[in-house]
Design a protein around this motif. Structure first.
Motif, PDB file in Angstrom:
ATOM      1  N   ASP A 187       0.815  -1.221   0.000  1.00  0.00           N
ATOM      2  CA  ASP A 187       0.000   0.000   0.000  1.00  0.00           C
ATOM      3  C   ASP A 187       0.846   1.267   0.000  1.00  0.00           C
ATOM      4  O   ASP A 187       0.310   2.373   0.045  1.00  0.00           O
ATOM      5  CB  ASP A 187      -0.921   0.003   1.229  1.00  0.00           C
ATOM      6  N   ILE A 188       2.155   1.079  -0.028  1.00  0.00           N
ATOM      7  CA  ILE A 188       3.043   2.246   0.005  1.00  0.00           C
ATOM      8  C   ILE A 188       3.253   2.763  -1.422  1.00  0.00           C
ATOM      9  O   ILE A 188       3.550   1.995  -2.335  1.00  0.00           O
ATOM     10  CB  ILE A 188       4.405   1.873   0.636  1.00  0.00           C
ATOM     11  N   GLY A 189       3.061   4.052  -1.589  1.00  0.00           N
ATOM     12  CA  GLY A 189       3.274   4.664  -2.893  1.00  0.00           C
ATOM     13  C   GLY A 189       4.732   5.025  -3.098  1.00  0.00           C
ATOM     14  O   GLY A 189       5.570   4.833  -2.209  1.00  0.00           O
ATOM     15  N   THR A 198      -8.379   3.438  -2.390  1.00  0.00           N
ATOM     16  CA  THR A 198      -9.841   3.438  -2.354  1.00  0.00           C
ATOM     17  C   THR A 198     -10.259   3.509  -0.891  1.00  0.00           C
ATOM     18  O   THR A 198      -9.438   3.267   0.011  1.00  0.00           O
ATOM     19  CB  THR A 198     -10.414   2.148  -2.969  1.00  0.00           C
ATOM     20  N   LEU A 199     -11.517   3.799  -0.663  1.00  0.00           N
ATOM     21  CA  LEU A 199     -11.984   3.891   0.726  1.00  0.00           C
ATOM     22  C   LEU A 199     -11.869   2.531   1.423  1.00  0.00           C
ATOM     23  O   LEU A 199     -11.493   2.453   2.602  1.00  0.00           O
ATOM     24  CB  LEU A 199     -13.435   4.391   0.763  1.00  0.00           C
ATOM     25  N   ALA A 200     -12.161   1.454   0.637  1.00  0.00           N
ATOM     26  CA  ALA A 200     -12.048   0.101   1.216  1.00  0.00           C
ATOM     27  C   ALA A 200     -10.595  -0.193   1.587  1.00  0.00           C
ATOM     28  O   ALA A 200     -10.318  -0.742   2.665  1.00  0.00           O
ATOM     29  CB  ALA A 200     -12.563  -0.931   0.221  1.00  0.00           C
ATOM     30  N   ASP A 201      -9.671   0.202   0.697  1.00  0.00           N
ATOM     31  CA  ASP A 201      -8.237   0.037   1.000  1.00  0.00           C
ATOM     32  C   ASP A 201      -7.879   0.784   2.279  1.00  0.00           C
ATOM     33  O   ASP A 201      -7.157   0.280   3.138  1.00  0.00           O
ATOM     34  CB  ASP A 201      -7.372   0.622  -0.137  1.00  0.00           C
ATOM     35  N   ASP A 325      10.489   7.515   7.013  1.00  0.00           N
ATOM     36  CA  ASP A 325      10.124   7.654   5.606  1.00  0.00           C
ATOM     37  C   ASP A 325       8.695   8.206   5.509  1.00  0.00           C
ATOM     38  O   ASP A 325       7.724   7.461   5.627  1.00  0.00           O
ATOM     39  CB  ASP A 325      10.232   6.260   4.953  1.00  0.00           C
ATOM     40  N   ALA A 326       8.571   9.514   5.303  1.00  0.00           N
ATOM     41  CA  ALA A 326       7.245  10.150   5.224  1.00  0.00           C
ATOM     42  C   ALA A 326       6.854  10.333   3.759  1.00  0.00           C
ATOM     43  O   ALA A 326       7.640  10.854   2.967  1.00  0.00           O
ATOM     44  CB  ALA A 326       7.277  11.492   5.931  1.00  0.00           C
ATOM     45  N   ARG A 327       5.672   9.871   3.405  1.00  0.00           N
ATOM     46  CA  ARG A 327       5.200   9.992   2.016  1.00  0.00           C
ATOM     47  C   ARG A 327       3.774  10.538   1.989  1.00  0.00           C
ATOM     48  O   ARG A 327       3.086  10.553   3.010  1.00  0.00           O
ATOM     49  CB  ARG A 327       5.257   8.628   1.325  1.00  0.00           C
ATOM     50  N   LEU A 328       3.341  10.923   0.801  1.00  0.00           N
ATOM     51  CA  LEU A 328       2.046  11.594   0.680  1.00  0.00           C
ATOM     52  C   LEU A 328       0.960  10.669   0.130  1.00  0.00           C
ATOM     53  O   LEU A 328       1.239   9.746  -0.634  1.00  0.00           O
ATOM     54  CB  LEU A 328       2.176  12.805  -0.238  1.00  0.00           C
ATOM     55  N   ALA A 329      -0.260  10.941   0.532  1.00  0.00           N
ATOM     56  CA  ALA A 329      -1.418  10.203   0.013  1.00  0.00           C
ATOM     57  C   ALA A 329      -2.609  11.140  -0.076  1.00  0.00           C
ATOM     58  O   ALA A 329      -2.661  12.164   0.616  1.00  0.00           O
ATOM     59  CB  ALA A 329      -1.749   9.024   0.927  1.00  0.00           C
ATOM     60  N   ASN A 330      -3.542  10.772  -0.917  1.00  0.00           N
ATOM     61  CA  ASN A 330      -4.767  11.560  -1.048  1.00  0.00           C
ATOM     62  C   ASN A 330      -5.801  11.153  -0.010  1.00  0.00           C
ATOM     63  O   ASN A 330      -5.768  10.034   0.515  1.00  0.00           O
ATOM     64  CB  ASN A 330      -5.364  11.352  -2.439  1.00  0.00           C
ATOM     65  N   SER A 335     -16.368   7.261  -3.899  1.00  0.00           N
ATOM     66  CA  SER A 335     -16.441   7.149  -5.362  1.00  0.00           C
ATOM     67  C   SER A 335     -15.136   6.625  -5.967  1.00  0.00           C
ATOM     68  O   SER A 335     -15.106   6.204  -7.111  1.00  0.00           O
ATOM     69  CB  SER A 335     -16.750   8.524  -5.970  1.00  0.00           C
ATOM     70  N   GLY A 336     -14.061   6.675  -5.214  1.00  0.00           N
ATOM     71  CA  GLY A 336     -12.756   6.270  -5.731  1.00  0.00           C
ATOM     72  C   GLY A 336     -11.903   7.452  -6.147  1.00  0.00           C
ATOM     73  O   GLY A 336     -10.682   7.372  -6.160  1.00  0.00           O
ATOM     74  N   ASP A 337     -12.548   8.573  -6.519  1.00  0.00           N
ATOM     75  CA  ASP A 337     -11.791   9.785  -6.851  1.00  0.00           C
ATOM     76  C   ASP A 337     -11.284  10.417  -5.555  1.00  0.00           C
ATOM     77  O   ASP A 337     -12.051  10.592  -4.614  1.00  0.00           O
ATOM     78  CB  ASP A 337     -12.695  10.807  -7.570  1.00  0.00           C
ATOM     79  N   PRO A 338     -10.009  10.770  -5.530  1.00  0.00           N
ATOM     80  CA  PRO A 338      -9.515  11.368  -4.290  1.00  0.00           C
ATOM     81  C   PRO A 338     -10.088  12.765  -4.065  1.00  0.00           C
ATOM     82  O   PRO A 338     -10.590  13.399  -4.995  1.00  0.00           O
ATOM     83  CB  PRO A 338      -8.011  11.437  -4.527  1.00  0.00           C
ATOM     84  N   LEU A 339     -10.000  13.212  -2.824  1.00  0.00           N
ATOM     85  CA  LEU A 339     -10.442  14.563  -2.484  1.00  0.00           C
ATOM     86  C   LEU A 339      -9.205  15.414  -2.247  1.00  0.00           C
ATOM     87  O   LEU A 339      -8.318  15.028  -1.490  1.00  0.00           O
ATOM     88  CB  LEU A 339     -11.283  14.541  -1.211  1.00  0.00           C
TER      89      LEU A 339
END
Lengths: 468, 291
Positions: A187-189, A198-201, A325-330, A335-339
């Motif tokens: 799950d790491i980008g 996704t919201l489920a993820d 290790d700090a990384r970014l996420a939406n 709906s699956g589209d990030p906010l």
């Protein structure tokens, strides 16, 4: 004898009053018309800012502080300015004291001349008639270099009131080391990616962090930051309330959260809190607490923007905070589209009713917002100028990631009048939600009612809406 | 006419001496009160102000948060003043006749928190009580008590604030009581001892009645101080959870400096002024009686 006593008393009184009058000499700071120097009239102005980035160009400079950039800009401006002998006093004020300080100073007739801040927090001052338009200092070159969506966010009615300098898109930040420790490698980008789950993820990630994060070295750590003690960092809370499709504002600019989508989002926030996926007691925790906890690896996922993210990395590099290790996420959504949202940051000029000070203030704003050397500092956030973004894209690969995110931007203020006051009615409802004093349905209903009352009152007093 | 002129001339020196004090009194105390009352009848914006009569008061009385603030303030006043006076009486009566060094030690111990800024005290308590990273919450978790968030509980937040305020301010009252008790004539205690009165009877029938003027003064001063309770609310709870700890002063502050509703804030100020005035009447009466 009596005559002597009267004379003595009168002399004492004169001395006392003279002392008072000396003590009450008007402070000439921020006043125009002072002593002439070098043949030019001296004009002194106050430049206020809330903490943005440290250093002139970045936080790696020695002695870098929040006022470094403006002190350098003031020096450079004064050295080349030929209209007046300009003296600029730079002052950093705490973000959570902004409205108090501004309101007190506006009431007392001593507002700052220039204020550098996120536009969303300053829109109310436009509606109240406290800021002067900057339309006349924006030229075609600037309009071509800065994209239209930034200009539209600083335009109220027909006029531009803020000179866009940079923008700070809001995202989540996560501790990839904690993810690895919990077995969430997949799950790491990427390092220069803004990961979209996704919201489920996201729910699975929270659950895994809660259950599998090892006690050593992460004793007492929690999966996600949640806070509602005051209005600080509330834009992320506003984003969470949109996770299930709420538009938040209707076409008339009123709050429209009191529906199934809004209630579902509120219920989701309560459910992750109750499940122990967040820090405990969000009703008593501030965003500052959460940020500190994230930097101390007590939270796996928190909130951030480019400035906070850069400052956190600088603190890690300088040894002020533990390295990880700090990384970014939406922010995910159903709906699956990030906010995503952004704070456009720029300078405004207050209506001080002193033409010379206003003139110097506008000249200064134009100077530092257009000077080729100074605008490079906007790389500490995300530059609004295409030329700066292009020049630094090699240095900061995240610029491309933010650019790709731009299509998911939502306007979190709705450009409504009274937005500052509107913020004050959100967190009490979130507190009621988290403490169980109100159901999710009741919390969104009460927030909508209180919020719309604020908007209605402020519309009536807005110079933009012609209310006064 | 001539006599009045003569009297005026005779007293001119006196009037001149009190003139600076009167000028300061009128400028910094009377004028703000009058201006506050005037502002409470206006709706004020940055550019202008509009007379709205009693609309600000009407909006106050239609706001449930105002009544919550009023109720919370009353609870704070009653609890903090009773606790302060009761505990200070107990502590002072227990030590006032002991060894001078011991009395000094007790006085100093209780007075230390009074010397520390309320801001610092509130920050220390905030550090201790923070539910996510506070020391007390951590110890409670380690002890198996689960998550503790006394600042976030509707039923616990008020007692916590009452305790923090009481603990910070009680030293001042103890000092005043000890000073008053030391001044009670010794022969009264000797007579009680001869009559075989117990310690409790001595306190109950001699000490407490003898320090009654101090009790009245302490009560009034504390009532006025607690009515204006603000710093601890601002720093510890921000009025939360869900306005559960909001007070009149905090409500006034929010309206004036966050909501920019200066008219409404002035109306709250006028109501607080009237409450304080009413509560000060007993003290004023006793002072007038003495003169």
């Amino acid at each position: 004898m009596k005559r002597k006593r009267i004379l003595a008393a009168a002399a004492a009184l004169t001395v006392l009053l003279a002392g008072c009058s000396n003590g009450n000499n008007p402070n000439t700071s921020a006043e125009s018309g002072g002593d002439a120097s070098g043949g030019k009239e001296q004009v002194e102005i106050k430049v206020w800012l809330t903490p943005q980035w440290k250093g002139v160009l970045d936080a790696s400079e020695e002695g870098a502080d929040y006022d470094s950039f403006f002190k350098r800009a003031a020096e450079k401006f004064a050295a080349q300015y030929d209209k007046y002998d300009a003296k600029l006093n730079v002052e950093v004020i705490a973000g959570d004291q902004r409205d108090q300080l501004l309101n007190v100073n506006l009431s007392g007739g001593t507002p700052p001349d220039v204020f550098f801040e996120s536009v969303f927090a300053m829109g109310d001052y436009v509606h109240r008639g406290a800021l002067v338009p900057l339309t006349d200092i924006v030229d075609d070159a600037a309009k071509q270099d800065i994209a239209d969506n930034y200009w539209s966010s600083v335009t109220f009615g027909d006029d531009i009131y803020f000179y866009p300098f940079q923008n700070n898109p809001g995202t989540l930040v996560y501790n990839a080391d904690m993810f690895r420790a919990a077995g969430l490698e997949n799950d790491i980008g990427g390092e220069n990616e803004i990961k979209t789950w996704t919201l489920a993820d996201y729910e699975r990630i929270l659950m895994t962090l809660k259950e599998k994060l090892p006690g050593t070295p992460y004793a007492g750590a929690y999966p996600m930051a949640l806070y509602a003690v005051n209005n600080q960092g509330d834009t992320w809370n506003l984003a969470y309330l949109r996770m299930f499709g709420s538009t938040f504002f209707d076409a008339e600019g009123n709050i429209a959260l009191d529906d199934a989508n809004g209630a579902k989002a509120a219920a989701w926030l309560k459910s992750i809190k109750d499940a122990g996926y967040t820090n405990p007691g969000p009703e008593s925790v501030s965003s500052n607490d959460a940020n500190g906890m994230f930097q101390n690896q007590q939270l796996a996922i928190s909130f951030t923007n480019p400035v906070l993210y850069a400052n956190a990395k600088a603190d890690m590099a300088s040894g002020k905070a533990p390295k990880f290790d700090a990384r970014l996420a939406n922010i995910p959504s159903e709906s699956g589209d990030p906010l995503t949202f952004t704070y456009v940051v720029g300078a405004s000029v207050f209506q001080t009713k002193d033409e010379k000070r206003i003139e110097v203030a506008k000249d200064f704003v134009k100077f530092f917002s257009t000077d080729p050397e100074l605008v490079k500092s906007s790389k500490n956030g995300i530059p609004v100028r295409s030329s700066v973004a292009e020049a630094f894209k090699g240095e900061n690969p995240l610029f491309a990631a933010y650019d790709a995110n731009a299509k998911y931007l939502f306007n979190f203020t709705g450009n409504v009048p009274g937005y500052s006051q509107l913020r004050e009615v959100l967190y009490p409802e979130l507190q009621a939600l988290y403490t169980g004093a109100k159901t999710p349905e009741q919390a969104v209903k009460d927030y909508q009612a209180a919020g719309n009352k604020v908007i209605e009152t402020n519309k009536a007093n807005s110079v933009i809406f012609g209310g006064k | 006419m001539r006599l009045r002129k003569q009297a005026l001339q005779a007293n001119l020196t006196g009037y001149l001496f009190i003139l600076p004090q009167m000028a300061i009194f009128l400028l910094f105390l009377v004028y703000p009160i009058v201006e506050g009352i005037r502002l409470s009848l206006y709706q004020i914006n940055y550019q202008n102000e509009r007379f709205v009569g009693l609309d600000n008061y009407a909006s106050l009385f239609s706001d449930p948060v105002f009544f919550k603030a009023l109720l919370n303030t009353v609870v704070f006043v009653v609890c903090i003043v009773l606790l302060t006076v009761g505990f200070a009486l107990f502590a002072a009566s227990a030590v006032f006749d002991k060894n001078a060094k011991y009395v000094s030690f007790i006085r100093g111990s209780y007075y230390i928190p009074v010397m520390v800024s309320m801001v610092v005290m509130s920050m220390v308590w905030s550090f201790l009580l923070n539910p996510a990273s506070g020391l007390i919450s951590y110890l409670a978790r380690e002890a198996g008590a689960g998550q503790v968030n006394v600042l976030g509980g509707g039923k616990t937040v008020m007692p916590v604030i009452i305790f923090v305020t009481f603990a910070t301010n009680v030293g001042q009252t103890i000092i005043l009581y000890i000073a008053a008790m030391i001044g009670v004539p010794k022969d009264l205690f000797e007579a009680a001892e001869v009559d075989g009165a117990s310690r409790w009877q001595t306190i109950r029938h001699i000490l407490i009645p003898s320090v009654q003027p101090s009790t009245v003064y302490i009560s009034i001063i504390n009532i006025i101080a607690v009515l204006k309770i603000f710093v601890v609310i601002q720093l510890l709870t921000g009025g939360g959870p869900n306005n559960g700890s909001v007070t009149l002063m905090y409500y006034l502050y929010n309206n004036a400096f966050k909501f920019n509703q200066l008219g409404t804030a002035s109306a709250v100020g006028v109501i607080m002024f009237l409450i304080t005035l009413l509560l000060s009447v007993p003290q004023l009466r006793s002072m007038l009686r003495q003169t």
